[in-house]
Design an enzyme around this catalytic site. Sequence first.
Site, short mmCIF file in Angstrom:
data_model
loop_
_atom_site.label_atom_id
_atom_site.label_comp_id
_atom_site.label_asym_id
_atom_site.label_seq_id
_atom_site.Cartn_x
_atom_site.Cartn_y
_atom_site.Cartn_z
CG HIS A 20 15.91 28.86 -5.99
ND1 HIS A 20 14.86 28.36 -5.23
CD2 HIS A 20 16.72 27.79 -6.23
CE1 HIS A 20 15.04 27.06 -5.04
NE2 HIS A 20 16.16 26.69 -5.65
CG HIS A 22 20.76 24.55 -6.25
ND1 HIS A 22 20.51 24.06 -4.98
CD2 HIS A 22 19.55 24.80 -6.80
CE1 HIS A 22 19.20 24.00 -4.79
NE2 HIS A 22 18.59 24.45 -5.88
CG LEU A 23 26.69 29.31 -6.42
CD1 LEU A 23 27.32 30.39 -5.55
CD2 LEU A 23 27.07 29.50 -7.88
NE ARG A 24 24.47 21.00 -7.26
CZ ARG A 24 23.18 20.89 -6.99
NH1 ARG A 24 22.68 21.29 -5.82
NH2 ARG A 24 22.35 20.41 -7.89
CG ASN A 48 20.46 21.85 -2.04
OD1 ASN A 48 21.09 22.85 -2.38
ND2 ASN A 48 19.84 21.07 -2.92
CE LYS A 106 14.26 25.85 -0.58
NZ LYS A 106 15.03 25.67 -1.80
CG HIS A 181 11.55 25.66 -7.20
ND1 HIS A 181 10.54 25.13 -6.43
CD2 HIS A 181 12.69 25.10 -6.73
CE1 HIS A 181 11.06 24.28 -5.56
NE2 HIS A 181 12.37 24.26 -5.71
CG LEU A 226 12.12 16.87 -8.27
CD1 LEU A 226 12.68 16.06 -7.11
CD2 LEU A 226 10.70 16.40 -8.61
CG HIS A 258 22.50 17.18 -10.53
ND1 HIS A 258 22.60 16.64 -9.26
CD2 HIS A 258 21.43 18.00 -10.51
CE1 HIS A 258 21.60 17.11 -8.51
NE2 HIS A 258 20.87 17.94 -9.25
CB ALA A 270 15.55 16.38 -9.59
N1 LIG Z 1 15.42 21.79 -8.55
C1 LIG Z 1 15.99 20.61 -8.62
O1 LIG Z 1 15.51 19.75 -9.38
N2 LIG Z 1 17.10 20.28 -7.90
C2 LIG Z 1 17.75 21.09 -6.91
C3 LIG Z 1 17.03 21.08 -5.60
C4 LIG Z 1 15.77 21.91 -5.57
O2 LIG Z 1 15.81 23.12 -5.81
O3 LIG Z 1 14.70 21.37 -5.30
C5 LIG Z 1 19.18 20.58 -6.72
O4 LIG Z 1 19.81 20.95 -5.73
O5 LIG Z 1 19.66 19.81 -7.57
ZN LIG Z 2 16.65 24.77 -6.07
ZN LIG Z 3 13.59 22.97 -4.59
#
Ligand SMILES: NC(=O)N[C@@H](CC(=O)O)C(=O)O
Ligand SMILES: [Zn+2]
Ligand SMILES: [Zn+2]
Length: 350
Positions: A20, A22-24, A48, A106, A181, A226, A258, A270
């Site tokens: 799991h 996030h690479l953006r 996302n 997802k 998560h 989150l 972020h 988050a």
């Molecule tokens: N976990 C997080 O707080 N943020 C994640 C989104 C997610 O996984 O819910 C994000 O893309 O920033």
């Molecule tokens: Zn996530």
């Molecule tokens: Zn999430």
Amino acid sequence: MPTPANLPVSITITRPDDWHLHLRDGAVLADVLPHTARQFARAIVMPNLKPPVTTTEQAAAYRARILAALPAGLQFEPLMTLYLTDNTPADEIRRAKDSGFIHALKLYPAGATTNSDAGVTDLTKCYKTLEVMQELGLPLLVHGEVTDPAVDVFDREAVFIERVMQPLRQALPELKVVFEHITTREAADYVAAADRFVGATITAHHLLYNRNEIFKGGIRPHYYCLPILKREEHRLALVKAATSGSAKFFLGTDSAPHPKGLKEHACGCAGCYTALHALELYTQAFDAAGALDKLEAFASFNGPAFYGLPRNAGSVTLTREAWTLPVELPFGETSLVPLNAGETIAWKLA
Ligand SMILES: NC(=O)N[C@@H](CC(=O)O)C(=O)O
Ligand SMILES: [Zn+2]
Ligand SMILES: [Zn+2]
């Protein structure tokens, strides 16, 4: 400080994966991707983005941008996902499966988390599409929180089990589902008791911290993610699940970068950035639980088994060696504050 003679000074495990991540996108890709690729052979890449990755074609282009941002000499395979919407057609599921590079869809309940506005408003609208996923063996990954504003933010995961998970599993019992998560005893118990079609990822930060961490000496936005950190009893339940030896639980960092300015903000985003030192944090959590012998299955075996992929070749070694994290990192035109910025941690990836 010298290490007491009875403590292991190093641990070597099969090269792990991050289930799991996030690479953006865009310029920041090249800043964050090497952190992950240094530790993990593969990662499930979250869709996302703005706009979200909803089609196989978009996922192919995103995958190509990720590979183009990978520094020479690093081996890494992005495992792509699609963002489920109220209108994802069944045909898109077939295209995704045929692509060979898309490994899941997802579910973001609309409004539940970062970039979830295009998410699902009512999962029952998607049952026809989910039926095709069940038939093709394509897993559904869920951000498991209800968005009902009447539900307390600390209860949203537990309520999701009753309102969404149970009806879903009743309607589609052989759909593979990953509860992403997880943060509560309720979710850990639910997954542990479920059949082989259900698995869960657990982040390093939810294994290490409870909600007090967000408020220690003042509000600390880098600990805000989150689902939000929970009480100590929940953290203990997650540690127990991760170190239990059950193949249902596997490593997923949820590393979510972020820009510093949007974390340290009146309405902060988050997400915790852990890609820099994720494996070290997991090792610390397993070490604290006296369960270093359970780390390899959690990090390197259980995920591939659930997804039907081979284990990685090669290995990584961690040593008990203190090092201090940078206070910030480059992030495109801005900067990024990693979790534990400026702190000294006990394990180091060789
Ligand atoms: N976990 C997080 O707080 N943020 C994640 C989104 C997610 O996984 O819910 C994000 O893309 O920033
Ligand atoms: Zn996530
Ligand atoms: Zn999430």
